[in-house]
Design a protein around this motif. Structure first.
Motif, PDB file in Angstrom:
ATOM      1  N   CYS A 199      78.276 -20.362  81.463  1.00  0.00           N
ATOM      2  CA  CYS A 199      78.045 -18.996  82.059  1.00  0.00           C
ATOM      3  C   CYS A 199      78.660 -18.812  83.247  1.00  0.00           C
ATOM      4  N   ASN A 200      79.716 -19.380  83.786  1.00  0.00           N
ATOM      5  CA  ASN A 200      80.356 -19.318  84.846  1.00  0.00           C
ATOM      6  C   ASN A 200      79.714 -19.307  86.027  1.00  0.00           C
ATOM      7  N   GLY A 201      78.536 -20.511  86.227  1.00  0.00           N
ATOM      8  CA  GLY A 201      77.817 -20.859  87.418  1.00  0.00           C
ATOM      9  C   GLY A 201      76.554 -19.891  87.525  1.00  0.00           C
ATOM     10  N   LYS A 202      76.596 -18.945  86.395  1.00  0.00           N
ATOM     11  CA  LYS A 202      75.189 -18.063  86.655  1.00  0.00           C
ATOM     12  C   LYS A 202      74.008 -18.873  86.088  1.00  0.00           C
ATOM     13  N   THR A 203      72.933 -18.538  86.973  1.00  0.00           N
ATOM     14  CA  THR A 203      71.452 -19.217  86.343  1.00  0.00           C
ATOM     15  C   THR A 203      70.367 -18.025  86.142  1.00  0.00           C
ATOM     16  N   ASN A 204      70.928 -16.909  86.107  1.00  0.00           N
ATOM     17  CA  ASN A 204      69.901 -15.833  86.296  1.00  0.00           C
ATOM     18  C   ASN A 204      69.326 -15.451  84.731  1.00  0.00           C
ATOM     19  N   TYR A 205      68.896 -16.463  84.012  1.00  0.00           N
ATOM     20  CA  TYR A 205      68.326 -16.248  82.473  1.00  0.00           C
ATOM     21  C   TYR A 205      67.429 -17.502  82.583  1.00  0.00           C
ATOM     22  N   LYS A 206      66.429 -17.181  81.439  1.00  0.00           N
ATOM     23  CA  LYS A 206      65.640 -18.082  81.007  1.00  0.00           C
ATOM     24  C   LYS A 206      66.389 -19.154  80.229  1.00  0.00           C
ATOM     25  N   LEU A 207      66.361 -20.498  80.306  1.00  0.00           N
ATOM     26  CA  LEU A 207      66.541 -21.508  79.536  1.00  0.00           C
ATOM     27  C   LEU A 207      65.644 -22.341  78.846  1.00  0.00           C
ATOM     28  N   VAL A 208      65.685 -22.536  77.466  1.00  0.00           N
ATOM     29  CA  VAL A 208      64.483 -23.238  76.661  1.00  0.00           C
ATOM     30  C   VAL A 208      65.449 -24.477  76.248  1.00  0.00           C
ATOM     31  N   VAL A 209      65.109 -25.566  76.328  1.00  0.00           N
ATOM     32  CA  VAL A 209      65.655 -26.587  75.691  1.00  0.00           C
ATOM     33  C   VAL A 209      64.569 -27.305  74.957  1.00  0.00           C
ATOM     34  N   ASN A 210      65.050 -27.483  73.580  1.00  0.00           N
ATOM     35  CA  ASN A 210      64.059 -28.153  72.590  1.00  0.00           C
ATOM     36  C   ASN A 210      62.441 -27.597  72.751  1.00  0.00           C
ATOM     37  N   GLY A 211      62.494 -26.510  72.265  1.00  0.00           N
ATOM     38  CA  GLY A 211      61.005 -25.727  72.469  1.00  0.00           C
ATOM     39  C   GLY A 211      59.914 -26.411  71.810  1.00  0.00           C
ATOM     40  N   THR A 212      59.992 -27.371  70.865  1.00  0.00           N
ATOM     41  CA  THR A 212      58.862 -28.035  70.185  1.00  0.00           C
ATOM     42  C   THR A 212      58.444 -29.297  71.248  1.00  0.00           C
ATOM     43  N   GLY A 213      59.421 -29.550  72.305  1.00  0.00           N
ATOM     44  CA  GLY A 213      59.097 -30.817  73.105  1.00  0.00           C
ATOM     45  C   GLY A 213      59.621 -31.890  72.740  1.00  0.00           C
ATOM     46  N   LYS A 214      60.134 -32.069  71.490  1.00  0.00           N
ATOM     47  CA  LYS A 214      60.733 -33.250  70.879  1.00  0.00           C
ATOM     48  C   LYS A 214      61.928 -33.055  69.812  1.00  0.00           C
ATOM     49  N   PHE A 215      62.926 -33.750  69.916  1.00  0.00           N
ATOM     50  CA  PHE A 215      64.045 -33.685  68.819  1.00  0.00           C
ATOM     51  C   PHE A 215      64.695 -34.896  68.861  1.00  0.00           C
ATOM     52  N   VAL A 216      64.143 -35.721  68.019  1.00  0.00           N
ATOM     53  CA  VAL A 216      64.884 -36.975  67.551  1.00  0.00           C
ATOM     54  C   VAL A 216      65.484 -37.196  66.390  1.00  0.00           C
ATOM     55  N   LYS A 217      64.623 -37.021  65.502  1.00  0.00           N
ATOM     56  CA  LYS A 217      65.120 -37.055  64.002  1.00  0.00           C
ATOM     57  C   LYS A 217      65.994 -36.013  63.626  1.00  0.00           C
ATOM     58  N   HIS A 218      67.396 -36.085  63.266  1.00  0.00           N
ATOM     59  CA  HIS A 218      68.272 -34.983  63.027  1.00  0.00           C
ATOM     60  C   HIS A 218      69.137 -35.160  62.182  1.00  0.00           C
ATOM     61  N   GLY A 219      70.275 -34.330  61.969  1.00  0.00           N
ATOM     62  CA  GLY A 219      71.223 -34.313  60.947  1.00  0.00           C
ATOM     63  C   GLY A 219      70.519 -34.253  59.457  1.00  0.00           C
ATOM     64  N   PRO A 220      71.229 -34.741  58.557  1.00  0.00           N
ATOM     65  CA  PRO A 220      70.387 -34.801  57.158  1.00  0.00           C
ATOM     66  C   PRO A 220      69.258 -35.487  56.942  1.00  0.00           C
ATOM     67  N   ILE A 221      68.787 -36.253  57.877  1.00  0.00           N
ATOM     68  CA  ILE A 221      67.768 -37.004  57.745  1.00  0.00           C
ATOM     69  C   ILE A 221      66.381 -35.938  58.047  1.00  0.00           C
ATOM     70  N   GLY A 222      66.719 -35.265  59.115  1.00  0.00           N
ATOM     71  CA  GLY A 222      65.480 -33.973  59.406  1.00  0.00           C
ATOM     72  C   GLY A 222      65.729 -32.888  58.693  1.00  0.00           C
ATOM     73  N   ASP A 223      66.856 -32.605  57.687  1.00  0.00           N
ATOM     74  CA  ASP A 223      67.085 -31.306  57.186  1.00  0.00           C
ATOM     75  C   ASP A 223      67.979 -31.131  56.105  1.00  0.00           C
ATOM     76  N   CYS A 224      67.534 -30.721  55.190  1.00  0.00           N
ATOM     77  CA  CYS A 224      68.808 -30.827  54.106  1.00  0.00           C
ATOM     78  C   CYS A 224      70.083 -29.807  54.230  1.00  0.00           C
ATOM     79  N   GLY A 225      71.219 -29.967  54.146  1.00  0.00           N
ATOM     80  CA  GLY A 225      72.164 -29.243  54.600  1.00  0.00           C
ATOM     81  C   GLY A 225      73.024 -28.603  53.167  1.00  0.00           C
ATOM     82  N   THR A 226      73.115 -27.420  53.221  1.00  0.00           N
ATOM     83  CA  THR A 226      73.888 -26.659  52.122  1.00  0.00           C
ATOM     84  C   THR A 226      75.044 -25.701  52.647  1.00  0.00           C
ATOM     85  N   THR A 227      76.120 -26.114  51.619  1.00  0.00           N
ATOM     86  CA  THR A 227      77.289 -24.949  52.005  1.00  0.00           C
ATOM     87  C   THR A 227      76.767 -23.585  52.145  1.00  0.00           C
TER      88      THR A 227
END
Length: 338
Positions: A199-227
């Motif tokens: 963002c070219n050094g700007k920080t005047n926005y609300k940032l939410v990282v992992n809104g559920t509080g935890k994200f470890v199980k991921h990729g096709p283990i956590g979610d089925c992928g389809t074209t």
């Protein structure tokens, strides 16, 4: 006015499926540039299903196709080393994949339309361009969501399965949402620094990282992928109508790919000739067996600017966009409209 777009990385299960199909298509085009290809992919846990139609002078065995799948997944980053970092309960590795195959040949009913220098289907396709060269003439919210997500994926700081979402208010970032797999050793501040950089050094926005509080199980283990399930990501986010189907899983003879690209080109060309217009949308309609298309151009409020019928040779459009070349994996990795 608020505008919102999202983006997902190549490590997201749906984009993994797109990339696998694109990678396999490249192998066919290396041997036969006239290959007709429509191959869907689904990936869940360690299981991959290939299903569709391929007509080509290149003949690959099921073992070779399985190897292509594993190479594609390894290129994305899901290797044994990566799995060892996260645990087999949380992600996959290329070596463990089991692939099933359900592949036939293109229907002769479809082939006869394409063979006659017409389009192989009917459909409506949309493109757009924004009068802003700093965003590659793409909507700013979509451009920024992609920029942030691509940066987080490229630096390989945390996990590969990344989603970003950007909301603009009066064309400036108001809220940025990031979902990214993280272990205890990873810091939200490091993620915030990467976002700030984009963002070219700007920080005047609300940032939410992992809104559920935890994200470890991921990729096709956590979610089925389809074209074909990330069309807003592939095109223009929340800024443009979406026409046709997925641009992936198909060779250049398919209108879903070629006419979506042509609609973007026509919108860009019109915008560059009319610099007083801020936003141009283009729709293209085609029908099976005919080279004629209907082109309509609109401003940002969808007021019609012009419309006309045009005869275009599908083969000429395919060649203009280099769609007989093995470049589909690169397009999938970098973005169709990049």
């Amino acid at each position: 006015m608020r505008k919102t777009s999202e983006w997902v990385s190549l490590g997201h299960p749906d984009k993994m499926a797109d990339y696998i199909s694109s990678f396999i298509l490249d192998r066919y085009l290396e041997r036969d540039p006239m290959t007709r290809y429509a191959l869907e992919v689904q990936i869940k846990d360690n299981f991959v299903t290939l299903g569709g139609e391929i007509t080509s002078q290149a003949n690959f065995t099921e073992d070779e196709l399985t190897l292509f799948v594993k190479i594609a997944v390894a290129q994305i980053g899901y290797t044994k080393c990566y799995q060892n970092t996260w645990g087999a309960e949380n992600t996959i590795c290329d070596q463990d994949l089991v692939v099933t195959h359900h592949i036939g040949q293109q229907s002769p009913d479809i082939a006869q339309g394409v063979d006659a220098s017409g389009w192989g289907d009917q459909g409506i396709f949309w493109g757009m361009a924004v009068n802003d060269p700093t965003t590659n003439f793409m909507p700013k919210d979509h451009y920024l969501a992609r920029k942030i997500g691509q940066q987080l994926y490229d630096i390989k700081y945390a996990g590969l399965d990344i989603k970003t979402q950007v909301t603009l208010f009066d064309n400036e970032p108001e809220e940025i949402v990031v979902a990214i797999p993280m272990l205890p050793k990873h810091s939200e501040q490091d993620i915030a620094n990467a976002v700030q950089f984009c963002c070219n050094g700007k920080t005047n926005y609300k940032l939410v990282v992992n809104g559920t509080g935890k994200f470890v199980k991921h990729g096709p283990i956590g979610d089925c992928g389809t074209t074909g399930r990330k069309l807003a990501v592939d095109f223009y986010g929340g800024n443009c109508r979406i026409g046709g189907g997925s641009p992936w899983t198909k060779d250049g003879s398919k209108a879903d790919l070629t006419l979506n690209l042509l609609a973007r080109e026509k919108a860009l060309n019109f915008l560059k000739k009319h610099s007083d217009i801020q936003e141009v949308h283009c729709s293209i309609a085609c029908r099976i067996g005919s080279p004629e298309i209907i082109v309509s151009l609109y401003d940002g409020n969808l007021n019609e600017l012009t419309s006309y019928r045009e005869t275009v040779n599908p083969a000429a459009i395919i060649d203009r966009f280099f769609l007989r070349k093995p470049r589909f994996a690169q397009l999938c990795r970098n973005g169709l409209l990049s």
